[in-house]
Design an enzyme around this catalytic site. Sequence first.
Site, mmCIF file in Angstrom:
data_model
loop_
_atom_site.group_PDB
_atom_site.id
_atom_site.type_symbol
_atom_site.label_atom_id
_atom_site.label_comp_id
_atom_site.label_asym_id
_atom_site.label_seq_id
_atom_site.Cartn_x
_atom_site.Cartn_y
_atom_site.Cartn_z
ATOM 1 C CB CYS A 125 -4.579 10.620 36.314
ATOM 2 S SG CYS A 125 -5.659 9.368 36.999
ATOM 3 C CB ALA A 126 1.323 12.175 36.208
ATOM 4 N N GLY A 156 2.018 15.741 32.743
ATOM 5 C CA GLY A 156 2.731 16.309 33.885
ATOM 6 C C GLY A 156 2.409 17.744 34.265
ATOM 7 C CG ASP A 205 0.373 -3.139 34.763
ATOM 8 O OD1 ASP A 205 0.772 -2.702 33.667
ATOM 9 O OD2 ASP A 205 0.981 -3.999 35.436
ATOM 10 C CB CYS A 254 -10.717 19.657 32.754
ATOM 11 S SG CYS A 254 -10.303 18.329 31.627
HETATM 12 C C1 LIG Z 1 -6.968 14.441 32.677
HETATM 13 S S1 LIG Z 1 -5.651 13.507 32.116
HETATM 14 C C2 LIG Z 1 -4.352 13.987 33.168
HETATM 15 C C3 LIG Z 1 -3.779 15.337 32.864
HETATM 16 C C4 LIG Z 1 -2.561 15.668 33.713
HETATM 17 N N1 LIG Z 1 -2.798 15.473 35.116
HETATM 18 C C5 LIG Z 1 -2.066 17.076 33.481
HETATM 19 O O1 LIG Z 1 -2.259 17.944 34.343
HETATM 20 O O2 LIG Z 1 -1.463 17.326 32.427
HETATM 21 C C6 LIG Z 1 -6.040 11.919 32.720
HETATM 22 C C7 LIG Z 1 -4.930 10.903 32.627
HETATM 23 O O3 LIG Z 1 -5.372 9.696 33.239
HETATM 24 C C8 LIG Z 1 -4.681 8.650 32.632
HETATM 25 N N2 LIG Z 1 -5.338 7.376 33.001
HETATM 26 C C9 LIG Z 1 -6.329 6.714 32.379
HETATM 27 N N3 LIG Z 1 -6.629 5.582 33.039
HETATM 28 C C10 LIG Z 1 -5.822 5.537 34.110
HETATM 29 C C11 LIG Z 1 -5.648 4.597 35.189
HETATM 30 N N4 LIG Z 1 -6.393 3.498 35.278
HETATM 31 N N5 LIG Z 1 -4.713 4.853 36.112
HETATM 32 C C12 LIG Z 1 -3.942 5.973 36.026
HETATM 33 N N6 LIG Z 1 -4.068 6.893 35.031
HETATM 34 C C13 LIG Z 1 -4.985 6.664 34.084
HETATM 35 C C14 LIG Z 1 -4.701 8.999 31.165
HETATM 36 O O4 LIG Z 1 -3.675 8.348 30.470
HETATM 37 C C15 LIG Z 1 -4.518 10.512 31.213
HETATM 38 O O5 LIG Z 1 -3.167 10.854 31.040
#
Ligand SMILES: C[S@@+](CC[C@H](N)C(=O)[O-])C[C@H]1O[C@@H](n2cnc3c(N)ncnc32)[C@H](O)[C@@H]1O
Length: 462
Positions: free
Chosen positions: A268-269, A272, A319, A392
Amino acid sequence: MSNSNKTRRGAPAKTRAAGTRTGAAARARPATSQERFHAVAATRIQQVQEVLGEMLQWQYPADAVLSRWLRAHPKLGARDRVELADGVFDVLRHLRRYRQFAESGTGPASRRLAILGLSTIFEPAKLQLALNADEQAWLEHVRGLDERGLAPAVRWSLPDWLAERLGQLEGSEALIQALNQPAPLDLRVNSLKAERDAMLQALAEGPAARFAPQATPYSPWGIRLQGRPPVNRWPMFERGEIEVQDEGSQILTALVAPKRGEMIIDYCAGAGGKTLLLGAMMRSTGRLYAFDVSNARLARAKPRFARSGLSNIVPVVIDADNDQRVKRLRGKAHRVLVDAPCSGLGTLRRNPDLKWRQHPGSLDELRALQARILRQASECVMPGGRLVYATCSVLPEENQRQVEAFLAANPDFELLDAGEIIKDRCKNLTVEGPYLSMRPDLHGTDGFFAAAMQRAPAGRGA
Ligand SMILES: C[S@@+](CC[C@H](N)C(=O)[O-])C[C@H]1O[C@@H](n2cnc3c(N)ncnc32)[C@H](O)[C@@H]1O
């Protein structure tokens, strides 16, 4: 007081005329500092009121509303922007309490909210210049109130459901108070391009000195700044030597502990933040997949990747279900980080609107999503590899409970001791128990949770 002439010129006629002199008399001699401050404070109250009017509809995140508003008002000076932002965010932090205070008094309650927000920024005698007699009396009355008589949820400015959940946590009073404070700004030095000590010295000797740069106590890469430094305009930022990243986020990323040459997935980048540290820890070797379902978020990450000098990152928009690229990586990754979408309640210092925008229903949806993502991501971990689940949030249902449920359903994974993993890198940090749990009241960071798990080595599957 604001130093922006532009704002003063832009102040509504009513405000400008509200001083002691008007017309030809005003042109005859420069305004006194009292008159100038009156105009600035009156304008600022109107601005805070206007921005809050949009924010309190809860349609968009508060920072997005503020950015849009500021873009629409390009003539505001830097100091005006800071005062405005501090004023509106103070109201968001203390909204429930302020709303109760604003019930008394005359005129629009939204103006009284703005006055309360700005009363923490402006000196009382100066703010008073922009208030009418009723408002002055009301503010005096509010200042004299004994807050110990307020119900806890009002005193803490939390919705009832959240006051109840946070109130059950250990040391809840201190935690809630810390979450209601503004946060400093943490930087991470990109170890590929710079060293922390040298960067600290450069900051301390340059214009950044007024933000009191200090090494963060736990992270070996962190620098903490006070105030609201315009970091993204600094040359070292443009050169990719520093990034903005809370110390807690740096520490949880360290739990992944990637090695050179490995294949790592940041599942879940997002924009970044953690990918960048993972890449630097890998010294730009191996392969680091930055997955996310959001094209827009990954697009925001790309300039950061470019600045960082890392060449091992592969951003991929996946996806949410049955993604073919994810399937091809089944059982192949040395380490997978799941920085799951969460309530964000650990970041209330920076995003106080979240406590008003989240609700028990949204939390249930998030919990289901977290469990699904964790299961999908875990399939990519190779035998003997590591899975790190992080949020978080400070709520156990998004944290420990998720990990416990995952481990119960996946006996081929076992929990590792987070303290053991990071003790060498974060020397001053004592982690009790298997989980990493960072809190603003205990560590001065945002609230973060992380658990490290290991998949059974080949031939030892459960
Ligand atoms: C907490 S944020 C990530 C923050 C990031 N890791 C950072 O350090 O800046 C969670 C992320 O999960 C993504 N997300 C939501 N559903 C997801 C899925 N099914 N698979 C992968 N990523 C997903 C969201 O788009 C969001 O960017």
